[in-house]
Design an enzyme around this catalytic site. Structure first.
Site, PDB file in Angstrom:
ATOM      1  CB  ALA A  66      -0.872  -0.016   1.238  1.00  0.00           C
ATOM      2  N   GLY A 112       0.405  -4.908   0.889  1.00  0.00           N
ATOM      3  CA  GLY A 112      -0.772  -4.933   0.021  1.00  0.00           C
ATOM      4  C   GLY A 112      -0.527  -5.636  -1.305  1.00  0.00           C
ATOM      5  CD  GLU A 115      -2.573  -7.262   3.057  1.00  0.00           C
ATOM      6  OE1 GLU A 115      -2.169  -6.130   2.700  1.00  0.00           O
ATOM      7  OE2 GLU A 115      -3.199  -7.465   4.100  1.00  0.00           O
ATOM      8  CD  GLU A 135       1.526  -5.391   5.787  1.00  0.00           C
ATOM      9  OE1 GLU A 135       2.304  -6.346   6.010  1.00  0.00           O
ATOM     10  OE2 GLU A 135       0.790  -5.351   4.786  1.00  0.00           O
TER      11      GLU A 135
END
Ligand code: COA
Length: 261
Positions: A66, A112, A115, A135
């Site tokens: 992200a 992300g 993910e 993260e």
């Protein structure tokens, strides 16, 4: 379709969606998530398109996570909203998409990025790919489904270790964990992925859509996967694809499926 952050190509029955922010290692910001949603929504209705391939531009990254810059000053409510909206627009959407989505992981798939690859129905990696959920090095936890999908794919103990250590694993280790199905040379990644995608595209799209639903039911709380399978199995019998598939078998010819759903 005009996009700023993604490239979209059609090749016969395949749609190739490339996340295209190479200077930011294809990090997922909100506009990129929106555009991915729009492109997927478009191809969902396009009868010609039978399989989606997701990949990243450049040779370095699939998606490096992200966009950290975008959320660096968020509070609790903004953080929760970011995760909820992202899951709704992209990650859950991909997982429950009724056409196969294959992630061609061409480099870093972090946070992300991993993910997103894990939301896809399966993954193929280039041999330079590195995967991880880093993260906790940022004071965060995965928020786009990583704490749920990683243990589903590789088991709880390994997922706990990977998330706690924030370790990046190689493509070969990901293969040995079952996180990716194949590892190929980077130059061969797209051609190899397209070959598998075309094989899938020659089968019944309506049956494949129902197979995706039935397999996903195994991972949904409060849903009995066996019952979902029975329902979807029954529904197949009144599809054009079923008539074509069984008729072609009995007539000793190859079926020609029309992509009926
Ligand atoms: N969000 C925002 N920008 C990112 C990013 C991310 N997740 N990952 C990389 N970038 C940007 C960098 O800030 C840099 O931009 P700049 O040139 O404007 O400074 C550019 O992409 C290139 O990255 P850089 O770190 O210089 O490349 P590298 O080869 O040295 O390192 C990584 C590659 C993947 C190891 C490193 O970029 C990294 O750790 N990224 C973050 C991974 C992460 O924590 N993801 C989870 C987020 S929740």
């Amino acid at each position: 379709m005009d996009f700023e952050n993604i490239l979209v190509e059609k090749e016969g029955s395949l749609a190739i969606i490339t996340i295209n922010r190479p200077t930011k290692l294809n990090a997922l910001n909100k506009p990129t998530i929106e555009e991915l949603h729009q492109a997927l929504k478009h191809f969902e209705k396009d009868r010609e398109t039978r399989v989606i391939i997701l990949t990243g531009s450049g040779e370095k990254a699939f998606v490096a996570g992200a966009d950290i810059k975008e959320f660096s000053s968020f509070n609790t409510s903004e953080g929760s909203q970011l995760a909820a909206k992202g899951q709704e627009l992209l990650f859950d959407y991909v997982q429950n998409y009724n056409k196969p989505v294959i992630a061609a992981v061409n480099g870093f798939a972090l946070g992300g990025g991993l993910e997103l690859a894990m939301s896809a129905h399966f993954r193929i990696a280039s041999n330079n790919a590195k995967m991880g959920l880093p993260e906790v090095t940022l004071g965060l936890i995965p928020g786009y489904g990583g704490t749920q999908r990683l243990p589903q794919l590789i088991g709880k103990g390994r997922a706990m270790e990977l998330i706690m250590t924030a370790e990046m694993i190689t493509a070969d280790k990901a293969l040995s964990y079952g996180l990716v199905n194949h590892v190929v040379e980077q130059e061969e990644l797209l051609a190899f992925t397209k070959k598998i995608a075309n094989k899938i595209a020659s089968n019944s799209a309506s049956a494949i859509g129902r197979a995706i639903k039935s397999i996903n039911a195994n991972f949904k709380d409060g849903v009995n996967g066996y019952h979902e399978e029975i329902k979807n199995f029954g529904e197949c019998f009144e599809t054009e694809d079923f008539t074509e598939g069984t008729t072609a078998f009995l007539e000793k010819r190859k079926p020609e499926f029309k992509g009926q759903n």
